[in-house]
Design a protein around this motif. Structure first.
Motif, PDB file in Angstrom:
ATOM      1  N   THR A 155      -1.451  -1.827   3.012  1.00 52.00           N
ATOM      2  CA  THR A 155      -0.436  -1.214   3.870  1.00 52.00           C
ATOM      3  C   THR A 155      -1.144  -0.628   5.071  1.00 52.00           C
ATOM      4  O   THR A 155      -2.181   0.018   4.944  1.00 52.00           O
ATOM      5  CB  THR A 155       0.335  -0.114   3.121  1.00 52.00           C
ATOM      6  OG1 THR A 155      -0.597   0.834   2.615  1.00 52.00           O
ATOM      7  CG2 THR A 155       1.147  -0.699   1.982  1.00 52.00           C
TER       8      THR A 155
ATOM      9  N   LYS B  15      -3.576  -6.936  -4.119  1.00 50.40           N
ATOM     10  CA  LYS B  15      -2.799  -5.849  -3.537  1.00 50.40           C
ATOM     11  C   LYS B  15      -2.606  -6.125  -2.062  1.00 50.40           C
ATOM     12  O   LYS B  15      -3.531  -6.553  -1.374  1.00 50.40           O
ATOM     13  CB  LYS B  15      -3.528  -4.517  -3.726  1.00 50.40           C
ATOM     14  CG  LYS B  15      -2.773  -3.340  -3.191  1.00 50.40           C
ATOM     15  CD  LYS B  15      -3.533  -2.054  -3.452  1.00 50.40           C
ATOM     16  CE  LYS B  15      -2.777  -0.886  -2.857  1.00 50.40           C
ATOM     17  NZ  LYS B  15      -3.507   0.372  -3.063  1.00 50.40           N
TER      18      LYS B  15
ATOM     19  N   VAL C 299      -5.285  -2.047  -8.987  1.00 48.62           N
ATOM     20  CA  VAL C 299      -4.012  -1.968  -8.268  1.00 48.62           C
ATOM     21  C   VAL C 299      -3.161  -0.914  -8.967  1.00 48.62           C
ATOM     22  O   VAL C 299      -2.953  -0.968 -10.177  1.00 48.62           O
ATOM     23  CB  VAL C 299      -3.276  -3.329  -8.263  1.00 48.62           C
ATOM     24  CG1 VAL C 299      -1.919  -3.214  -7.598  1.00 48.62           C
ATOM     25  CG2 VAL C 299      -4.120  -4.398  -7.591  1.00 48.62           C
TER      26      VAL C 299
ATOM     27  N   SER D  27       2.488  -0.571  -6.437  1.00 45.54           N
ATOM     28  CA  SER D  27       1.918  -1.203  -5.246  1.00 45.54           C
ATOM     29  C   SER D  27       2.506  -2.593  -5.044  1.00 45.54           C
ATOM     30  O   SER D  27       2.832  -3.289  -6.011  1.00 45.54           O
ATOM     31  CB  SER D  27       0.402  -1.329  -5.374  1.00 45.54           C
ATOM     32  OG  SER D  27      -0.198  -0.069  -5.463  1.00 45.54           O
TER      33      SER D  27
END
Length: 93
Positions: free
Chosen positions: A83, A80, A60, A64
């Motif tokens: 997106t 994580k 990660v 983030s």
């Protein structure tokens, strides 16, 4: 030795039941935060304004967004948050 009346005992009992319980991790599973350092797999995350030691199953990057999956003692297990970025430049006619 002090003796308590039934009313005093009830007040003490009710007061203890109403008191918020404190735990080591002051937020729930699923809480979101930000990676303060890169996690590969260990590092630090910020959740609700507090920095915690954390471990992720994968790498990660710093900055983030992460989600809490669990906690073991004072180390969080995080993932994580993916997106969803879409690039609309390819769909232009």
């Amino acid at each position: 030795m002090k003796t308590f009346s039934a009313i005093e005992l009830c007040r003490l009992w009710l007061g203890a039941r109403r008191k918020k319980r404190e735990t080591g991790v002051g937020f729930s599973i699923g809480a979101r935060g930000v990676a303060e350092t890169s996690l590969s797999p260990d590092g630090f995350v910020s959740i609700a304004g507090h920095v915690w030691a954390a471990r992720a199953s994968g790498s990660v990057a710093r900055g983030s967004e992460v989600r809490v999956l669990g906690a073991d003692d004072y180390r969080l297990t995080v993932e994580k948050i993916a997106t969803n970025c879409t690039d609309d430049t390819d769909s232009e006619a």
